[in-house]
Design an enzyme around this catalytic site. Sequence first.
Site, PDB file in Angstrom:
ATOM      1  N   HIS A   8       0.785  -1.241   0.000  1.00 52.76           N
ATOM      2  CA  HIS A   8       0.000   0.000   0.000  1.00 52.76           C
ATOM      3  C   HIS A   8       0.812   1.284   0.000  1.00 52.76           C
ATOM      4  O   HIS A   8       0.254   2.361  -0.196  1.00 52.76           O
ATOM      5  CB  HIS A   8      -0.956   0.005   1.204  1.00 52.76           C
ATOM      6  CG  HIS A   8      -1.659  -1.285   1.374  1.00 52.76           C
ATOM      7  ND1 HIS A   8      -1.226  -2.265   2.242  1.00 52.76           N
ATOM      8  CD2 HIS A   8      -2.739  -1.796   0.733  1.00 52.76           C
ATOM      9  CE1 HIS A   8      -2.026  -3.310   2.141  1.00 52.76           C
ATOM     10  NE2 HIS A   8      -2.941  -3.066   1.237  1.00 52.76           N
ATOM     11  N   GLY A  24      -8.854  12.006   6.119  1.00 52.00           N
ATOM     12  CA  GLY A  24      -9.415  10.880   5.383  1.00 52.00           C
ATOM     13  C   GLY A  24      -9.203  11.007   3.879  1.00 52.00           C
ATOM     14  O   GLY A  24      -8.934  10.037   3.183  1.00 52.00           O
ATOM     15  N   ARG A  28      -7.472  16.488   0.575  1.00 53.88           N
ATOM     16  CA  ARG A  28      -7.153  17.239   1.791  1.00 53.88           C
ATOM     17  C   ARG A  28      -5.667  17.144   2.106  1.00 53.88           C
ATOM     18  O   ARG A  28      -5.040  18.110   2.540  1.00 53.88           O
ATOM     19  CB  ARG A  28      -7.903  16.592   2.935  1.00 53.88           C
ATOM     20  CG  ARG A  28      -8.921  17.256   3.584  1.00 53.88           C
ATOM     21  CD  ARG A  28      -9.321  18.190   4.402  1.00 53.88           C
ATOM     22  NE  ARG A  28     -10.108  19.253   3.811  1.00 53.88           N
ATOM     23  CZ  ARG A  28     -11.227  19.660   4.329  1.00 53.88           C
ATOM     24  NH1 ARG A  28     -11.738  19.080   5.380  1.00 53.88           N
ATOM     25  NH2 ARG A  28     -11.847  20.675   3.797  1.00 53.88           N
ATOM     26  N   ARG A  47      -2.465   4.009  -5.019  1.00 55.40           N
ATOM     27  CA  ARG A  47      -3.931   4.187  -4.959  1.00 55.40           C
ATOM     28  C   ARG A  47      -4.343   5.649  -4.804  1.00 55.40           C
ATOM     29  O   ARG A  47      -5.423   5.951  -4.281  1.00 55.40           O
ATOM     30  CB  ARG A  47      -4.546   3.382  -3.806  1.00 55.40           C
ATOM     31  CG  ARG A  47      -4.540   1.897  -4.070  1.00 55.40           C
ATOM     32  CD  ARG A  47      -5.071   1.134  -2.875  1.00 55.40           C
ATOM     33  NE  ARG A  47      -4.949  -0.290  -3.128  1.00 55.40           N
ATOM     34  CZ  ARG A  47      -5.988  -1.122  -3.296  1.00 55.40           C
ATOM     35  NH1 ARG A  47      -7.210  -0.685  -3.206  1.00 55.40           N
ATOM     36  NH2 ARG A  47      -5.789  -2.386  -3.535  1.00 55.40           N
ATOM     37  N   ARG A  91      -4.807  11.679  13.503  1.00 56.26           N
ATOM     38  CA  ARG A  91      -5.929  11.756  12.569  1.00 56.26           C
ATOM     39  C   ARG A  91      -6.540  13.140  12.697  1.00 56.26           C
ATOM     40  O   ARG A  91      -6.754  13.649  13.805  1.00 56.26           O
ATOM     41  CB  ARG A  91      -6.964  10.681  12.908  1.00 56.26           C
ATOM     42  CG  ARG A  91      -8.331  10.963  12.350  1.00 56.26           C
ATOM     43  CD  ARG A  91      -9.226   9.759  12.265  1.00 56.26           C
ATOM     44  NE  ARG A  91     -10.623  10.130  12.155  1.00 56.26           N
ATOM     45  CZ  ARG A  91     -11.203  10.709  11.088  1.00 56.26           C
ATOM     46  NH1 ARG A  91     -10.474  11.015  10.025  1.00 56.26           N
ATOM     47  NH2 ARG A  91     -12.482  11.011  11.090  1.00 56.26           N
ATOM     48  N   GLY A  93      -9.872  14.895  11.201  1.00 57.61           N
ATOM     49  CA  GLY A  93     -11.034  14.560  10.384  1.00 57.61           C
ATOM     50  C   GLY A  93     -12.295  15.221  10.852  1.00 57.61           C
ATOM     51  O   GLY A  93     -12.285  16.083  11.727  1.00 57.61           O
ATOM     52  N   SER A  94     -13.385  14.782  10.255  1.00 60.52           N
ATOM     53  CA  SER A  94     -14.678  15.349  10.623  1.00 60.52           C
ATOM     54  C   SER A  94     -15.469  14.330  11.431  1.00 60.52           C
ATOM     55  O   SER A  94     -15.156  13.142  11.441  1.00 60.52           O
ATOM     56  CB  SER A  94     -15.457  15.761   9.373  1.00 60.52           C
ATOM     57  OG  SER A  94     -15.768  14.611   8.624  1.00 60.52           O
ATOM     58  N   GLU A 183     -17.301   9.103  14.493  1.00 59.56           N
ATOM     59  CA  GLU A 183     -16.488   9.132  13.274  1.00 59.56           C
ATOM     60  C   GLU A 183     -16.203   7.683  12.916  1.00 59.56           C
ATOM     61  O   GLU A 183     -16.901   6.800  13.405  1.00 59.56           O
ATOM     62  CB  GLU A 183     -15.240  10.022  13.457  1.00 59.56           C
ATOM     63  CG  GLU A 183     -14.376   9.703  14.654  1.00 59.56           C
ATOM     64  CD  GLU A 183     -13.353   8.639  14.394  1.00 59.56           C
ATOM     65  OE1 GLU A 183     -12.396   8.902  13.655  1.00 59.56           O
ATOM     66  OE2 GLU A 183     -13.480   7.519  14.967  1.00 59.56           O
ATOM     67  N   MET A 184     -15.207   7.403  12.088  1.00 58.07           N
ATOM     68  CA  MET A 184     -15.095   6.034  11.579  1.00 58.07           C
ATOM     69  C   MET A 184     -13.678   5.442  11.583  1.00 58.07           C
ATOM     70  O   MET A 184     -13.457   4.406  10.971  1.00 58.07           O
ATOM     71  CB  MET A 184     -15.689   5.964  10.156  1.00 58.07           C
ATOM     72  CG  MET A 184     -17.145   6.399  10.112  1.00 58.07           C
ATOM     73  SD  MET A 184     -17.911   6.229   8.487  1.00 58.07           S
ATOM     74  CE  MET A 184     -18.135   4.467   8.424  1.00 58.07           C
ATOM     75  N   GLU A 185     -12.730   6.065  12.267  1.00 64.10           N
ATOM     76  CA  GLU A 185     -11.338   5.607  12.167  1.00 64.10           C
ATOM     77  C   GLU A 185     -10.544   5.509  13.467  1.00 64.10           C
ATOM     78  O   GLU A 185      -9.617   4.688  13.566  1.00 64.10           O
ATOM     79  CB  GLU A 185     -10.545   6.536  11.218  1.00 64.10           C
ATOM     80  CG  GLU A 185     -10.936   6.487   9.764  1.00 64.10           C
ATOM     81  CD  GLU A 185     -12.130   7.356   9.425  1.00 64.10           C
ATOM     82  OE1 GLU A 185     -12.541   8.181  10.267  1.00 64.10           O
ATOM     83  OE2 GLU A 185     -12.689   7.198   8.322  1.00 64.10           O
ATOM     84  N   SER A 207     -18.677  18.415  11.830  1.00 62.49           N
ATOM     85  CA  SER A 207     -19.209  18.858  10.533  1.00 62.49           C
ATOM     86  C   SER A 207     -20.726  18.857  10.520  1.00 62.49           C
ATOM     87  O   SER A 207     -21.343  19.550   9.719  1.00 62.49           O
ATOM     88  CB  SER A 207     -18.692  17.945   9.424  1.00 62.49           C
ATOM     89  OG  SER A 207     -19.063  16.602   9.694  1.00 62.49           O
ATOM     90  N   ASP A 208     -21.320  18.061  11.417  1.00 58.53           N
ATOM     91  CA  ASP A 208     -22.779  17.992  11.447  1.00 58.53           C
ATOM     92  C   ASP A 208     -23.232  17.531  12.833  1.00 58.53           C
ATOM     93  O   ASP A 208     -22.462  16.924  13.561  1.00 58.53           O
ATOM     94  CB  ASP A 208     -23.307  17.047  10.360  1.00 58.53           C
ATOM     95  CG  ASP A 208     -22.641  15.688  10.414  1.00 58.53           C
ATOM     96  OD1 ASP A 208     -21.488  15.568   9.966  1.00 58.53           O
ATOM     97  OD2 ASP A 208     -23.252  14.751  10.948  1.00 58.53           O
ATOM     98  N   ARG A 221     -16.655  24.864   7.207  1.00 63.34           N
ATOM     99  CA  ARG A 221     -15.818  23.671   7.389  1.00 63.34           C
ATOM    100  C   ARG A 221     -14.358  24.024   7.165  1.00 63.34           C
ATOM    101  O   ARG A 221     -13.481  23.568   7.875  1.00 63.34           O
ATOM    102  CB  ARG A 221     -16.244  22.575   6.409  1.00 63.34           C
ATOM    103  CG  ARG A 221     -17.355  21.699   6.942  1.00 63.34           C
ATOM    104  CD  ARG A 221     -17.396  20.366   6.253  1.00 63.34           C
ATOM    105  NE  ARG A 221     -17.697  20.472   4.837  1.00 63.34           N
ATOM    106  CZ  ARG A 221     -18.926  20.626   4.349  1.00 63.34           C
ATOM    107  NH1 ARG A 221     -19.966  20.676   5.161  1.00 63.34           N
ATOM    108  NH2 ARG A 221     -19.124  20.704   3.051  1.00 63.34           N
TER     109      ARG A 221
HETATM  110  N1  HPA Z   1     -21.014   9.492  11.226  1.00 63.51           N
HETATM  111  C1  HPA Z   1     -19.822   8.973  10.999  1.00 63.51           C
HETATM  112  N2  HPA Z   1     -18.791   9.713  10.589  1.00 63.51           N
HETATM  113  C2  HPA Z   1     -18.997  11.021  10.381  1.00 63.51           C
HETATM  114  C3  HPA Z   1     -20.227  11.612  10.601  1.00 63.51           C
HETATM  115  C4  HPA Z   1     -21.289  10.800  11.049  1.00 63.51           C
HETATM  116  O1  HPA Z   1     -22.413  11.273  11.251  1.00 63.51           O
HETATM  117  N3  HPA Z   1     -20.110  12.933  10.312  1.00 63.51           N
HETATM  118  C5  HPA Z   1     -18.826  13.132   9.930  1.00 63.51           C
HETATM  119  N4  HPA Z   1     -18.144  11.982   9.976  1.00 63.51           N
END
Ligand code: HPA
Length: 241
Positions: A8, A24, A28, A47, A91, A93-94, A183-185, A207-208, A221
């Site tokens: 990778h 992510g 960016r 990649r 990391r 991120g948002s 978030e996811m990481e 971000s939300d 943002r």
């Molecule tokens: N869920 C997961 N990851 C995110 C979200 C969310 O609502 N907003 C920004 N990253």
Amino acid sequence: MAMITTPHINAEENAFGKTVLMPGDPLRSKFIAENFLQDARLVNNVRGIQGYTGTYKGTKISVMASGMGMPTIGIYSYELFNIFGVDNIMRIGSTGSINPDVKVRDIVIGMGACTNSNYGSQFGLAGTFAPIASYPLMKEAIAQSETLGARYHVGNILSSDTFYSDNKTANEGWQKMGVLCIEMEAAALYMNAARAGKNALAILTVSDSLVTGEETTAEERQNSFTQMMEIALNTAVALEK
Ligand code: HPA
């Protein structure tokens, strides 16, 4: 100069600084290299994941994208820590807030990262290990947040395997336990750092809001992103002092 080729990453053996910032999104990564680093050069593009190394206030720092989700940050952080000699990964991120006090544009420093992922089962602890940030990174990032006058929170976050969950009440349990945002990481990054004896931290901008439905505009943002970047970069510089 010896090249190291993993499945990778294809880069010179000392291509990366001791600290790597990981957004992510590969675009960016490019934006950060072009706007925040001096003498940035592309060191990996397998990649299109776009890793750059340059300097910030005289310190060698790298930035490379992680992609989205725990499997991808798991792969890149493993290789950076264990093959390319990187010591610190932040990391950047948002995140989506699930706490009414955590507003859009705020910054969240992830002290711990809960997860609904099975990533941790590989360590033989049946997914019960508590992934936490590295204290020296977190302490410095808090100090830098204070210096910049940022609106920030420090606490538990959730690293989720799903952005679109079929379970519409899944967030309630995390909310009850005081988890600030999703978030996811981060959880995979924290576990890889723990296993490698290295350092990791997630610095996030909201971000939300999943509480109010509020979202940020692209311009907003960008502004909160700039503050998060300055926190991360100044933390990286302070770590090497
Ligand atoms: N869920 C997961 N990851 C995110 C979200 C969310 O609502 N907003 C920004 N990253």
